[in-house]
Design an enzyme around this catalytic site. Sequence first.
Site, PDB file in Angstrom:
ATOM      1  N   GLU A  40       0.815  -1.214   0.000  1.00  0.00           N
ATOM      2  CA  GLU A  40       0.000   0.000   0.000  1.00  0.00           C
ATOM      3  C   GLU A  40       0.849   1.266   0.000  1.00  0.00           C
ATOM      4  O   GLU A  40       1.728   1.420   0.830  1.00  0.00           O
ATOM      5  CB  GLU A  40      -0.927   0.002   1.219  1.00  0.00           C
ATOM      6  N   GLU A  42      -4.845  -6.636   2.426  1.00  0.00           N
ATOM      7  CA  GLU A  42      -3.638  -7.312   2.921  1.00  0.00           C
ATOM      8  C   GLU A  42      -3.641  -8.824   2.676  1.00  0.00           C
ATOM      9  O   GLU A  42      -2.588  -9.420   2.458  1.00  0.00           O
ATOM     10  CB  GLU A  42      -3.448  -7.028   4.411  1.00  0.00           C
ATOM     11  N   ALA A  49       4.002  -4.919  11.870  1.00  0.00           N
ATOM     12  CA  ALA A  49       4.019  -6.305  12.333  1.00  0.00           C
ATOM     13  C   ALA A  49       2.645  -6.699  12.876  1.00  0.00           C
ATOM     14  O   ALA A  49       2.270  -7.866  12.873  1.00  0.00           O
ATOM     15  CB  ALA A  49       5.088  -6.493  13.410  1.00  0.00           C
ATOM     16  N   PHE A  88      -0.187  -5.709  11.492  1.00  0.00           N
ATOM     17  CA  PHE A  88      -1.032  -6.025  10.341  1.00  0.00           C
ATOM     18  C   PHE A  88      -0.775  -7.436   9.806  1.00  0.00           C
ATOM     19  O   PHE A  88      -1.574  -7.962   9.040  1.00  0.00           O
ATOM     20  CB  PHE A  88      -0.835  -5.011   9.207  1.00  0.00           C
ATOM     21  N   HIS A 113       0.039  -1.051  15.646  1.00  0.00           N
ATOM     22  CA  HIS A 113       1.203  -0.311  15.192  1.00  0.00           C
ATOM     23  C   HIS A 113       2.426  -0.569  16.054  1.00  0.00           C
ATOM     24  O   HIS A 113       3.546  -0.391  15.604  1.00  0.00           O
ATOM     25  CB  HIS A 113       0.888   1.186  15.159  1.00  0.00           C
TER      26      HIS A 113
HETATM   27  C1  LIG Z   1      -5.585  -2.961   7.693  1.00  0.00           C
HETATM   28  C2  LIG Z   1      -4.901  -1.660   7.603  1.00  0.00           C
HETATM   29  N1  LIG Z   1      -4.158  -1.400   6.517  1.00  0.00           N
HETATM   30  C3  LIG Z   1      -3.531  -0.220   6.396  1.00  0.00           C
HETATM   31  C4  LIG Z   1      -3.633   0.720   7.377  1.00  0.00           C
HETATM   32  C5  LIG Z   1      -2.912   2.063   7.230  1.00  0.00           C
HETATM   33  N2  LIG Z   1      -3.893   3.113   6.941  1.00  0.00           N
HETATM   34  C6  LIG Z   1      -4.304   3.981   7.875  1.00  0.00           C
HETATM   35  S1  LIG Z   1      -5.476   5.028   7.289  1.00  0.00           S
HETATM   36  C7  LIG Z   1      -5.437   4.316   5.768  1.00  0.00           C
HETATM   37  C8  LIG Z   1      -6.312   4.839   4.648  1.00  0.00           C
HETATM   38  C9  LIG Z   1      -7.766   4.560   4.893  1.00  0.00           C
HETATM   39  O1  LIG Z   1      -8.480   5.082   3.826  1.00  0.00           O
HETATM   40  P1  LIG Z   1     -10.062   5.273   3.932  1.00  0.00           P
HETATM   41  O2  LIG Z   1     -10.672   4.029   4.395  1.00  0.00           O
HETATM   42  O3  LIG Z   1     -10.498   5.775   2.607  1.00  0.00           O
HETATM   43  O4  LIG Z   1     -10.271   6.371   5.054  1.00  0.00           O
HETATM   44  P2  LIG Z   1      -9.862   7.916   5.006  1.00  0.00           P
HETATM   45  O5  LIG Z   1      -8.440   8.026   5.446  1.00  0.00           O
HETATM   46  O6  LIG Z   1     -10.052   8.386   3.620  1.00  0.00           O
HETATM   47  O7  LIG Z   1     -10.765   8.614   5.968  1.00  0.00           O
HETATM   48  C10 LIG Z   1      -4.510   3.294   5.718  1.00  0.00           C
HETATM   49  C11 LIG Z   1      -4.221   2.485   4.521  1.00  0.00           C
HETATM   50  C12 LIG Z   1      -4.398   0.394   8.516  1.00  0.00           C
HETATM   51  N3  LIG Z   1      -4.534   1.223   9.548  1.00  0.00           N
HETATM   52  N4  LIG Z   1      -5.024  -0.794   8.587  1.00  0.00           N
END
Ligand SMILES: Cc1ncc(C[n+]2csc(CCOP(=O)(O)OP(=O)(O)O)c2C)c(N)n1
Lengths: 320, 320, 331, 331
Positions: free
Chosen positions: C32, C62, C86, C88, C131
């Site tokens: 990602e 994932e 780790a 995730f 995290h």
């Molecule tokens: C399972 C997982 N993968 C990746 C992340 C890292 N991450 C945090 S916010 C985010 C983006 C989320 O996007 P969206 O669902 O569109 O929400 P927005 O930020 O636009 O409000 C990611 C990939 C995470 N927290 N959990």
Amino acid sequence: MAIPKEKLLEMYRNLITARLLGDKLAEIFTTGVAGRTGLHRGTGEEAFPIAIQANLRKDDYLKLTFRMDFTLFAKGLLLRDVIGAEIFRDSSQFGGPRYRFFDPDNGLLAHTGAGGEEPPIYLGAAVAIMYKKTDQVCVCVMGDGFANRGPMHEAMVMSAAWNLPIVWVIHNNQYAMGTSVKKSYKIDDLADRAKAYGFPGETVDGNDVIASYEVMKKYIDRARNGGGPSLVVGETYRLMAHFMGDPQIYRPKGEAEEWWKKDSIPRYQKTLMDMGILTVEDIDKFQREIEAEIEEAATAALALPQASYENHLKTAIDEI
Amino acid sequence: MAIPKEKLLEMYRNLITARLLGDKLAEIFTTGVAGRTGLHRGTGEEAFPIAIQANLRKDDYLKLTFRMDFTLFAKGLLLRDVIGAEIFRDSSQFGGPRYRFFDPDNGLLAHTGAGGEEPPIYLGAAVAIMYKKTDQVCVCVMGDGFANRGPMHEAMVMSAAWNLPIVWVIHNNQYAMGTSVKKSYKIDDLADRAKAYGFPGETVDGNDVIASYEVMKKYIDRARNGGGPSLVVGETYRLMAHFMGDPQIYRPKGEAEEWWKKDSIPRYQKTLMDMGILTVEDIDKFQREIEAEIEEAATAALALPQASYENHLKTAIDEI
Amino acid sequence: MAETQMLNYVSAIGAAINEEMRRDERVAMWGEDLVSMQGAYGENPGMFKEFGDRIKDTPIVEQAILGTGMGAALAGIRPIVWLMTAGFLTIAFEGLFMEVGGLRQEYGYAGPMPLVVYCRSGIGGGFGAHHCASTESLFMHSPGLKIVMPSTAYDAKGLMKTAIRDDEPVIYVGYGALYFGAKEPIPTEEYLIPFGKADIKREGKDITIVCYSGMVRKALAAAEELNKEGISVEVVDLRTLVPMDVAAIVKSVEKTGRLLIAHEAMKRAGAAGEIAFRVTEAAPDLVKSLKTPIKRLAAQNLAIPRSISLDAQLLPQVEDVIAIVKTMGFD
Amino acid sequence: MAETQMLNYVSAIGAAINEEMRRDERVAMWGEDLVSMQGAYGENPGMFKEFGDRIKDTPIVEQAILGTGMGAALAGIRPIVWLMTAGFLTIAFEGLFMEVGGLRQEYGYAGPMPLVVYCRSGIGGGFGAHHCASTESLFMHSPGLKIVMPSTAYDAKGLMKTAIRDDEPVIYVGYGALYFGAKEPIPTEEYLIPFGKADIKREGKDITIVCYSGMVRKALAAAEELNKEGISVEVVDLRTLVPMDVAAIVKSVEKTGRLLIAHEAMKRAGAAGEIAFRVTEAAPDLVKSLKTPIKRLAAQNLAIPRSISLDAQLLPQVEDVIAIVKTMGFD
Ligand SMILES: Cc1ncc(C[n+]2csc(CCOP(=O)(O)OP(=O)(O)O)c2C)c(N)n1
Ligand SMILES: Cc1ncc(C[n+]2csc(CCOP(=O)(O)OP(=O)(O)O)c2C)c(N)n1
Ligand SMILES: [Mg+2]
Ligand SMILES: [Mg+2]
């Protein structure tokens, strides 16, 4: 575009082989030499996987449902090795797949014990095809039951985002263990799942060899030519129990009988005879030839070794 | 059916509160008292969550996107406790949610650190509603990014199979971290996802308070009355960076500016003024009142305690 | 003397990936926001440009990311899949633990499956368990996963290169708090660090602390303090948990007569149990003759909370190392 | 003397669920093919009829099944979710390990979340890792999961009742090969077995074998044999891994002076490491005075293969117990 006669007859041979092989496997399991009971029989569902495989090359990647793996001879495995794998023999030293059906070099990547973990793995083969720039394709067939699981969804999402050369297939035999597809899906046409991903979806009569062949050909060719993913649903029916021994308390009376009427074999025989490609004598001849082949293969399979502990240890990555 | 004036004004107040609160939080984070940096700002996306919450009771279950949690005052949390949760204070001893937003008694079940694990959990609340035969509903809002994940898919499958009282919502702000929704979806209308499950799906302009309110009302009422699940997509835009500090190298020039033009606040003000419900003087008055409220809440929030280690130990199930 | 350049931890990892991608065109990387945000946490501005589509962004899926890594590895690619943290890894757990770690064995396939699963642990700040948590103890229990957890920029680079060249699946866990830390001199000339070779990060004679990843820094700081009080600490950095350099531990403990195992993973059923048992199995007499029984220091048996005020109390700190060492028979 | 009825393991579990569902109408149960096949493996013909929709079938969506259990438990239901096998727990791993096991702690919530996650381990026959594997060691590392692994029909019943009444999440793992085993006399009167109380399944004085679940039977068979050779074995059945009855182990080892820990889970990073460390921490002097160092017997560090011919060689058998005991200083 007409299907060549050879292809039609190849599929006929494979269909009959699948049917007879299924019976043979049931017989072998009944004798106990497999070492366990409870075979997941696939009798009555053979047409669709046979038609799929008629479109594939040996170097294409394929996953069938675990129940239909015994038709993998149609992708080039020896009958002996197919039977061997079903009864836990290890034919790898003779060029066959390993315990059960795992053979990366011939496009068989895995069945996972947790059904439905395969789609991401097979999608990975499609990623490799993308990087290697070959014209291979990947066909990932899931049962109607496991097709509901999350990993398949995620793999479909990613296949669309990356436009990968994979055909997703649902082999809909109307049941997952005791659960009717009507209970787990609130859509009538499972191909509607494709609408969530933005690629084409199409449903075909999986007991119709020619229709199945043609639909699969369309989407496999599409994937091979860079057209990206798609979803095909083959409609068939699990005529057999979930496993040999299952009392099938969930099955409504008369349902299986209705589906027996739609059995692929008489239908395909009639089609081929109507086309003038097959005669009553041919039918007989094929039957006898195939029976003999299967007998021979079964004998050879029973002589295959069990998996060896020494070989197995080679898979260790550290002290055991 | 006209929306009552009180409801319209309540939403107006909440919208303005959300906007000002968002600014206040950014300010607080900049001073460092939150103890960390990198707030995920939601400015510009407030209208949709405000409109959703205008349809909910305190005993309904609700998950918003983590970015929009600061609007949870609209579900009945105190402003003080919302600010407190954003800056890691623990207001539970004063009746607020625990560290961050977790409050089962008031319908807040969780954010999971792995985004996208919430849908099964919230679906569980819908299962409980089914068993308890209450008329509560459950609304589970996912970002466009996390909405792609497997657990949400599985939960949607099961919600359809069991016809559960849940409204699935995608808060589409066009980005997930640096990834444009165009890259992760190959469908134009995210509401098409509903077609895979056999329940209705509808997309609404999430920057339009009244349209969002009406669409959400339709499906929340439906769920409350036993009509089962549905999917609503609210279209909005992440005007802010993913987190404060993110250099936003992925964002095309001019894109945000275009979306600022569609900002919900001037639009909603105009609508209400056209309806004769709101005057320029009201706007001014609300603004001043709300600013004062937020100032007071912020001061109170900063006085809230940090989570205490002694309390925390009560969550242990065995020796620590 | 060999030439060096100054690199921090994250740049060292980046350099390793760069070099290996240049060396072997089968190496590819996806996950990602690797491209869109230049490394998801912005770790490595600009690093990825030269490889075009060999580094690709995925949607947030994932389970698919992990699985595609495995499938591609079986089909001739050498993937690095980026799973961010780790914590995730738990969302793709079945794929990682059972399939990547076990499927080849289920079928008796000893052929290659070169996959690097790359992520970070140790990110505090109230972000909670996913995290911050150290999940390596879980993956040690998988039958077929190698586990790399470097504690310095030097090790990070050499071990990443080895991971990419390994024909078996490797989990590579960076330590968050080190990523943008101080630069270290790193040889400009290519070097690889073999798996299963611990590194003595500090020599000592009174007690052996076995640790890895972020805990090494803390052990070294504690050793410095303890030294002032006359306790001489040897710090053994395992660097890889599978395979594990049991011989190095035994050798150190033969000298010091005391063994403390320290990690940031949670205590119950954490890696320390395995480490201690391996030492016992390898050197039963040594264990019998220890000056004091083996001890462990680990995170408390609680999830890392969404609160910035509690992390320090739940995770082992320098003072905790000092305190526990002092209970180990120095009177 | 109390009245008894003859029940096998599976019927004992069924009886417990029945009784608890009658007692408390908040108890509900869902999973795959519970109704359609009367218990997924047909374990319990007819048992479910009286509860109508309180027992429900789901589609094959394990992540959703597990998660709904958690959400429903937070919303006032007392769910039993059926996940079939201990191997399948890995496909809902994040939900189970991090959310069920940790989310309450992440947010500092000490309120109730009464959830029983029910499955079986130990199903051989070439079905491979997911059906046979023992995954409990993984879940011991979760901050908030209790783990129950009964070895007899009597224990199975009493522990299931306790699990259902517990206000915190419990993983209940039955042992496949016992399900349709011999019937045992079970009191007709209600009884509950508390968590964290080990049971001495056989008394002895020369060596303590700590075990649980399917391994108990094997330890008892080995004890029988060893007895003929003059070695008196005490078999301690932990019954629950979290909480763990460390005191019972210590007490037994104080008597015998020798400790063997045996389980069917894989050796590397398996439960044995935790058990040994807990004993060391609780009774360091006892460990120092042991007649021979602690040993462990466990499944080899390999996935259970899809082959019926290898299981026996990878999993610990009665002969392996006998053999390892004999290496523990009986000459
Ligand atoms: C399972 C997982 N993968 C990746 C992340 C890292 N991450 C945090 S916010 C985010 C983006 C989320 O996007 P969206 O669902 O569109 O929400 P927005 O930020 O636009 O409000 C990611 C990939 C995470 N927290 N959990
Ligand atoms: C993840 C997982 N859940 C449950 C099972 C148990 N199980 C074995 S076969 C089966 C049914 C599969 O149905 P379907 O995909 O339709 O295939 P079919 O049996 O009809 O060929 C189930 C639930 C399993 N093996 N893996
Ligand atoms: Mg089916
Ligand atoms: Mg978004």
